[in-house]
Design an enzyme around this catalytic site. Structure first.
Site, PDB file in Angstrom:
ATOM      1  N   GLU A 143      -0.511  19.460   5.587  1.00 30.72           N
ATOM      2  CA  GLU A 143      -0.610  18.401   6.603  1.00 30.72           C
ATOM      3  C   GLU A 143       0.658  17.558   6.655  1.00 30.72           C
ATOM      4  OE1 GLU A 143      -2.759  18.817   8.730  1.00 30.72           O
ATOM      5  OE2 GLU A 143      -3.981  20.149   7.520  1.00 30.72           O
ATOM      6  N   HIS A 146       3.478  18.951   8.622  1.00 36.54           N
ATOM      7  CA  HIS A 146       3.400  18.742  10.074  1.00 36.54           C
ATOM      8  C   HIS A 146       4.159  17.479  10.488  1.00 36.54           C
ATOM      9  CE1 HIS A 146       0.773  21.854  11.689  1.00 36.54           C
ATOM     10  NE2 HIS A 146      -0.099  21.671  10.710  1.00 36.54           N
TER      11      HIS A 146
HETATM   12 NI    NI Z   1      -1.544  23.086  10.350  1.00 37.57          NI
END
Ligand code: NI
Length: 177
Positions: A143, A146
């Site tokens: 995460e 990202h």
């Molecule tokens: Ni992803």
């Protein structure tokens, strides 16, 4: 609130470094997190970063309940993490399969740190500071990538371990991130 469309790999916004959140406990931040939660739940995901729904801010959510569909994954508490910082606590890395809601239908083996500390805030500005291992550590790294404009295929070392989920794992499903 609303289930939002998830941006797919190829979309330039997914490659941008997301902006720091400056104000906590605001209706705008609450609405963003509700949208992210609704979207992740609807898609049965284990994590979602704000840029995946088109908002370039340093906000991720993740969480995973053990269930019969995914007997081998550890439980991860539902977490809202704003302005995260990750510190690996050992050099040890481990390859593991990942999928991403922005890269649908595919899975690849990605090296991740096995043991790390993550720090940040929840949506009210309360400090979060945890030391984690295994699947929890993997999801956080996925995460937080990202937020740096990194999608998991960019981390794959051996492209022989990258392919379509239905071909690699016939009849099985997995939580994407
Ligand atoms: Ni992803």
């Amino acid at each position: 609130m609303a289930i939002k469309p998830v941006l797919k790999m190829g979309e330039p916004l997914l490659l941008k470094v997301a902006q720091t959140v400056e104000q906590f406990n605001t209706p705008v931040l609450d609405a963003l997190i509700r949208d992210m939660q609704d979207t992740m739940t609807a898609l049965d995901g284990a994590g979602l970063a704000a840029p995946q729904i088109g908002v370039s801010l340093q906000v991720v959510i993740f969480g995973f309940k053990k269930n019969q569909r995914y007997p081998n994954a550890d439980e991860v508490p539902f977490t809202v993490l704003v302005n995260p910082r990750i510190t690996p606590l050992s050099d040890e890395m481990e390859e593991g399969w990942e999928g991403c809601l922005s890269v649908p239908g595919l899975r690849g083996k990605v090296p991740r740190y096995t043991h790390l500390r993550y720090q940040g805030y929840d949506q009210r500005g309360n400090v979060i500071d945890r030391e984690v291992n295994g699947f929890h550590a993997r999801v956080v790294q996925h995460e937080c990538d990202h937020l740096q404009g990194i999608l998991y295929p960019m981390r794959i070392r051996d492209f022989q371990s990258f392919g379509f989920t239905e071909t690699l794992f016939p009849g099985q499903s997995f939580p994407d991130e």
